[in-house]
Design a protein around this motif. Structure first.
Motif, PDB file in Angstrom:
ATOM      1  N   GLY A 195       4.558  23.141 -21.163  1.00  0.00           N
ATOM      2  CA  GLY A 195       3.306  23.360 -21.882  1.00  0.00           C
ATOM      3  C   GLY A 195       2.532  24.595 -21.461  1.00  0.00           C
ATOM      4  N   PHE A 196       3.180  25.528 -20.741  1.00  0.00           N
ATOM      5  CA  PHE A 196       2.501  26.772 -20.406  1.00  0.00           C
ATOM      6  C   PHE A 196       2.504  27.697 -21.620  1.00  0.00           C
ATOM      7  CE2 PHE A 196       3.311  25.037 -16.288  1.00  0.00           C
ATOM      8  CZ  PHE A 196       2.247  25.464 -15.513  1.00  0.00           C
ATOM      9  N   MET A 197       1.420  28.440 -21.783  1.00  0.00           N
ATOM     10  CA  MET A 197       1.258  29.307 -22.945  1.00  0.00           C
ATOM     11  C   MET A 197       1.286  30.773 -22.510  1.00  0.00           C
ATOM     12  SD  MET A 197      -1.819  27.335 -24.947  1.00  0.00           S
ATOM     13  CE  MET A 197      -3.003  27.548 -23.614  1.00  0.00           C
ATOM     14  N   PRO A 198       1.818  31.639 -23.376  1.00  0.00           N
ATOM     15  CA  PRO A 198       1.950  33.047 -22.990  1.00  0.00           C
ATOM     16  C   PRO A 198       0.618  33.801 -23.024  1.00  0.00           C
ATOM     17  CG  PRO A 198       2.707  32.738 -25.244  1.00  0.00           C
ATOM     18  CD  PRO A 198       2.383  31.374 -24.712  1.00  0.00           C
ATOM     19  N   LEU A 199       0.483  34.740 -22.114  1.00  0.00           N
ATOM     20  CA  LEU A 199      -0.660  35.656 -22.103  1.00  0.00           C
ATOM     21  C   LEU A 199      -0.130  37.038 -21.742  1.00  0.00           C
ATOM     22  CD1 LEU A 199      -3.849  36.165 -21.997  1.00  0.00           C
ATOM     23  CD2 LEU A 199      -3.643  35.782 -19.535  1.00  0.00           C
ATOM     24  N   GLU A 200      -0.668  38.061 -22.377  1.00  0.00           N
ATOM     25  CA  GLU A 200      -0.397  39.426 -21.929  1.00  0.00           C
ATOM     26  C   GLU A 200      -1.709  40.176 -21.827  1.00  0.00           C
ATOM     27  OE1 GLU A 200       4.226  40.122 -23.438  1.00  0.00           O
ATOM     28  OE2 GLU A 200       2.673  41.488 -24.125  1.00  0.00           O
ATOM     29  N   THR A 201      -1.835  40.954 -20.767  1.00  0.00           N
ATOM     30  CA  THR A 201      -3.054  41.732 -20.556  1.00  0.00           C
ATOM     31  C   THR A 201      -2.683  43.218 -20.550  1.00  0.00           C
ATOM     32  OG1 THR A 201      -2.822  41.613 -18.148  1.00  0.00           O
ATOM     33  CG2 THR A 201      -4.087  39.856 -19.214  1.00  0.00           C
ATOM     34  N   PRO A 202      -3.660  44.101 -20.710  1.00  0.00           N
ATOM     35  CA  PRO A 202      -3.337  45.527 -20.798  1.00  0.00           C
ATOM     36  C   PRO A 202      -2.748  46.064 -19.494  1.00  0.00           C
ATOM     37  CG  PRO A 202      -5.612  45.109 -21.491  1.00  0.00           C
ATOM     38  CD  PRO A 202      -5.100  43.850 -20.869  1.00  0.00           C
ATOM     39  N   SER A 203      -1.907  47.076 -19.613  1.00  0.00           N
ATOM     40  CA  SER A 203      -1.342  47.729 -18.431  1.00  0.00           C
ATOM     41  C   SER A 203      -2.430  48.415 -17.625  1.00  0.00           C
ATOM     42  CB  SER A 203      -0.302  48.764 -18.856  1.00  0.00           C
ATOM     43  OG  SER A 203       0.682  48.150 -19.636  1.00  0.00           O
ATOM     44  N   MET A 204      -3.414  48.969 -18.334  1.00  0.00           N
ATOM     45  CA  MET A 204      -4.522  49.629 -17.639  1.00  0.00           C
ATOM     46  C   MET A 204      -5.696  48.662 -17.568  1.00  0.00           C
ATOM     47  SD  MET A 204      -4.575  53.523 -19.103  1.00  0.00           S
ATOM     48  CE  MET A 204      -4.331  53.189 -20.842  1.00  0.00           C
ATOM     49  N   GLU A 205      -6.294  48.575 -16.395  1.00  0.00           N
ATOM     50  CA  GLU A 205      -7.546  47.830 -16.230  1.00  0.00           C
ATOM     51  C   GLU A 205      -8.596  48.829 -15.747  1.00  0.00           C
ATOM     52  OE1 GLU A 205      -8.383  44.552 -16.568  1.00  0.00           O
ATOM     53  OE2 GLU A 205      -6.444  43.538 -16.819  1.00  0.00           O
ATOM     54  N   ASN A 206      -9.852  48.511 -15.961  1.00  0.00           N
ATOM     55  CA  ASN A 206     -10.897  49.326 -15.349  1.00  0.00           C
ATOM     56  C   ASN A 206     -10.758  49.252 -13.835  1.00  0.00           C
ATOM     57  OD1 ASN A 206     -12.175  50.090 -17.788  1.00  0.00           O
ATOM     58  ND2 ASN A 206     -13.174  48.103 -17.891  1.00  0.00           N
ATOM     59  N   LEU A 207     -10.944  50.360 -13.157  1.00  0.00           N
ATOM     60  CA  LEU A 207     -10.842  50.327 -11.690  1.00  0.00           C
ATOM     61  C   LEU A 207     -11.897  49.407 -11.091  1.00  0.00           C
ATOM     62  CD1 LEU A 207      -9.858  54.005 -10.839  1.00  0.00           C
ATOM     63  CD2 LEU A 207      -8.575  51.920 -10.323  1.00  0.00           C
ATOM     64  N   SER A 208     -13.016  49.224 -11.799  1.00  0.00           N
ATOM     65  CA  SER A 208     -14.020  48.284 -11.288  1.00  0.00           C
ATOM     66  C   SER A 208     -13.475  46.863 -11.255  1.00  0.00           C
ATOM     67  CB  SER A 208     -15.277  48.347 -12.158  1.00  0.00           C
ATOM     68  OG  SER A 208     -14.946  48.075 -13.512  1.00  0.00           O
ATOM     69  N   THR A 209     -12.519  46.555 -12.114  1.00  0.00           N
ATOM     70  CA  THR A 209     -11.889  45.231 -12.101  1.00  0.00           C
ATOM     71  C   THR A 209     -10.914  45.097 -10.924  1.00  0.00           C
ATOM     72  OG1 THR A 209     -12.030  45.063 -14.505  1.00  0.00           O
ATOM     73  CG2 THR A 209     -10.396  43.658 -13.430  1.00  0.00           C
ATOM     74  N   LEU A 210     -10.212  46.182 -10.628  1.00  0.00           N
ATOM     75  CA  LEU A 210      -9.123  46.096  -9.644  1.00  0.00           C
ATOM     76  C   LEU A 210      -9.587  46.341  -8.210  1.00  0.00           C
ATOM     77  CD1 LEU A 210      -6.404  48.146 -11.599  1.00  0.00           C
ATOM     78  CD2 LEU A 210      -6.627  45.656 -11.477  1.00  0.00           C
ATOM     79  N   THR A 211     -10.499  47.286  -8.033  1.00  0.00           N
ATOM     80  CA  THR A 211     -10.839  47.738  -6.679  1.00  0.00           C
ATOM     81  C   THR A 211     -11.489  46.609  -5.870  1.00  0.00           C
ATOM     82  OG1 THR A 211     -11.196  49.906  -7.656  1.00  0.00           O
ATOM     83  CG2 THR A 211     -11.948  49.608  -5.397  1.00  0.00           C
TER      84      THR A 211
END
Lengths: 465, 465
Positions: free
Chosen positions: B51-67
């Motif tokens: 019952g897991f569902m697929p998700l895809e997110t963008p290759s690029m994220e804002n650096l504020s999200t990652l840092t």
């Protein structure tokens, strides 16, 4: 603090605390993913049925591979990746100007399309690749374009190419691939428009306007948007006279792809190398299709604005929805030449997944059960019910039925809300009574009907459906 | 020009003309792709069956999200994307220092893992997501790590997570997912090692060394590499005495995951909150697994060096091949807290595709027919043969048989070489004789046997096999 300062502060605070994604990129949540996968899997299946093999290339390519391959505008649209580490260490401060600095601090860029990486791959692996090389590739590409409706900075391409043969059998295969893909997707309103680069050249030759060939193709390519009068005006502005213009305008009709029309075109053109090659190719393609030309039209105005096509050109346009082309492609003579491997003729097409998605959404032709992720949800009304149902859940999965067990003993309403949000068809409800009688309450979440069945009858019950 | 100059010139010329790909990235050619797809599809199928569902997110994220999400070292390893356009326009030259300049010229970075994007997605879409949210995600991630054997700058992660429930049913499901995935992959030599973060804490408490908890977990996590004596030395160097050390060393055994062993551990520990929580969770997990613990071991040394796990921890290690873990995961209490949504408990696992690939390659357990891309190749000995065979090829494809027609009338040897290179099982050869007699010569490319069959008997002939 004045009011406007507070407002600015709140906006700033808000944008800090709420995460976001870069402009022109998208998250694909489960329901969108299910539909995208449906399109991608359909295309992949058809590609495979024709013997195409998968290839994937890195997201990052050396900028030396990408630069200069897509024209000056394309170079502008490349996403460049900053060199890692202390990338400024060996660079003097007088390089502080983006045109000068960029090549010093960035050696890699994101893939812009799937065609240049294919050429690069084939050249790097020319000793292992056996020709004709039939590969498909379905991966995202990135362009630093201004985002707008239907135009993204990250989007998927789904290409298939054959490298290493001039055979028109490839053209025929691609026509069949189009028909199979759209038939499987239940998309019936579309046209496969075909033209031949050398037919364009022959007509422009006949009009004695070869010096303007490139500009003329750009103008007639806009016929859809600016109409025949618009094309005529632009040709006259270009300096063509009435006779020349009317020769070129004769191109602009779309007609059935059949032997009679090919014969007409042939007789209207002088006996030149270009005319003979174009008519010869199109005649052979017609024969390889066994004159089965459903969905196929000969479109003299099709130019696709691209320099590198040298033979047949394709474009697929939906007819029931206002939308640009959903696929395009054509034959090119020398793709790998850019990396030093000459004389490899090839042909390729590319599906535009985002537009196909939009067309199918607008026509509402996605399969109704496409976003069902789970077939059966077990709802446990008390803790003991887990031990009762877990072996049943395992069994259903072994029988190919997608199954989950709601992970706690929440109220039934909450569990059924979860099932409805996930589009689940069946709930199997287990409480004290069911366990005491070795039974299960099975509820059809579409009809709302509920019945009690024997515990051991579940797999059979569901398989019957 | 002196000789060494010529040599340098040749090297430079060579590296200019031969295209290459960035260090630490890979092309996946057809045969590798087929095997990778086999692994990915297997994992995906099993995820979906739960019952897991697929998700895809963008290759690029804002650096504020990652840092700041992956520690200081992680920040160093982020690939940063240069802002597009004239990115230096509004920046003064006194910013010419990479630490100062970088945030001014780069706002986006490449995805570093799939967990932070999941948290970001859930927070951004918290009103549409229905909890418990079960998603899987299979996408590449990028790390500017020093490339070495088995470590790449672009590699795939295959994650599944459940967000929004503390239920141990999720832990039980993940154990089952592991067993199903590896059973389908025919990988039989592996161990699922389980531990509990709070069991580690309870033991370190008992040793009266809680102040050193983090360092101790790092040390025992290395037990595989440095051995028990190595661990002992490092603990003593840390300042622990003989008694404390021996309490912690008691952790380092791997034992069957059963009720007797859990009872032993419980009786050896003081009655603390951590000990009770850990033993309680593990006991419940054992029951939810119905005491079926094949492949599962309790491994007290398992710490996975990660701060954010708060409950059960998993690691899967192959036993027939010298290789690190091929999957890992665990429960975390507050993943989405980093983006402001508190109190969402979750659990997730991640498969390491590259290592699974290497293990399967070394054990030679990929299915033998996994790299067959085409079932049947039609070989035309003259031009007329195309019209003869094309309808047959269409028919085979409609029957699910992957079919291609060699695109020209090359010598048979060349066509059969192509078939062999592509691992094709059957060649159907058509020349003058076959056409005159309404027949086909069908050659088994494995055995080399060839026979003549009636033209209309082909589909039946192949379907029988």
């Amino acid at each position: 603090m004045p009011y406007f300062c507070i407002a600015i502060f709140l906006i700033a605070f808000n944008s800090m605390s709420k995460p976001s994604i870069p402009r022109g990129t998208r998250d694909f949540g489960p329901k969108v993913m299910a539909k995208r996968k449906y399109i991608l899997n359909t295309i992949e299946q058809v590609y495979q049925s024709f013997g195409f093999m998968p290839l994937e290339t890195p997201s990052m390519e050396n900028l030396s591979t990408l630069t200069g391959k897509y024209g000056a505008e394309g170079d502008q649209l490349l996403f460049k990746v900053l060199n890692s580490g202390d990338y400024l260490k060996d660079i003097s401060a007088d390089k502080f100007e983006s045109k000068v600095l960029t090549p010093l601090i960035s050696e890699k860029g994101l893939r812009y399309d799937l065609t240049v990486p294919l050429a690069r791959y084939v050249v790097m692996n020319q000793n292992e690749v056996s020709f004709p090389f039939k590969r498909y590739q379905m991966q995202p590409v990135w362009r630093a374009d201004r985002p707008q409706k239907g135009r993204y900075r990250e989007f998927w391409q789904c290409d298939a190419d054959v490298l290493g043969t001039p055979s028109l059998l490839c053209e025929a295969d691609f026509v069949k691939i189009y028909r199979q893909v759209f038939s499987k997707l239940k998309l019936t309103g579309y046209e496969i428009r075909i033209n031949h680069r050398k037919l364009l050249e022959a007509v422009v030759e006949k009009a004695d306007a070869s010096a303007h060939f490139k500009t003329i193709t750009i103008i007639i390519d806009k016929a859809d948007k600016i109409g025949i009068d618009g094309v005529k005006n632009e040709l006259i502005n270009l300096g063509l006279n009435e006779t020349q213009t009317s020769v070129i305008l004769s191109l602009l009709n779309k007609q059935a792809f059949n032997a009679a029309n090919l014969a007409n075109i042939k007789s209207a053109l002088p006996d030149t190398e270009n005319a003979n090659k174009a008519i010869g190719d199109l005649t052979q393609l017609l024969e390889l299709l066994n004159h089965q030309t459903d969905f196929v039209y000969l479109d003299g105005s099709l130019a696709r604005g691209l320099d590198y096509y040298t033979g047949c050109i394709f474009e697929v346009v939906p007819t029931d929805v206002q939308m640009g082309s959903i696929s395009g492609g054509g034959r090119y003579d020398d793709l790998t030449g850019i990396f030093g491997l000459k004389g490899i003729s090839g042909i390729g097409i590319s599906f535009g997944i985002d537009r196909i998605y939009d067309v199918m959404e607008e026509l509402n032709i996605f399969p109704a059960d496409g976003t069902k992720f789970t077939d059966v949800l077990f709802c446990c009304m008390d803790e003991k019910a887990f031990a009762y149902c877990l072996p049943l859940a395992d069994d259903l999965r072994l029988n190919g039925i997608k199954t989950e067990v709601y992970p706690d003993t929440s109220k039934l309403k909450k569990q059924l809300d979860y099932a409805n949000a996930k589009n689940i068809s069946w709930a199997v409800i287990i409480g004290e009574n069911e366990m005491n009688n070795n039974q299960l309450a099975i509820k059809n979440l579409v009809s709302g009907e509920q019945e009690l069945i024997d515990k051991n009858a579940l797999t059979l019950f569901l398989e019957k459906l």
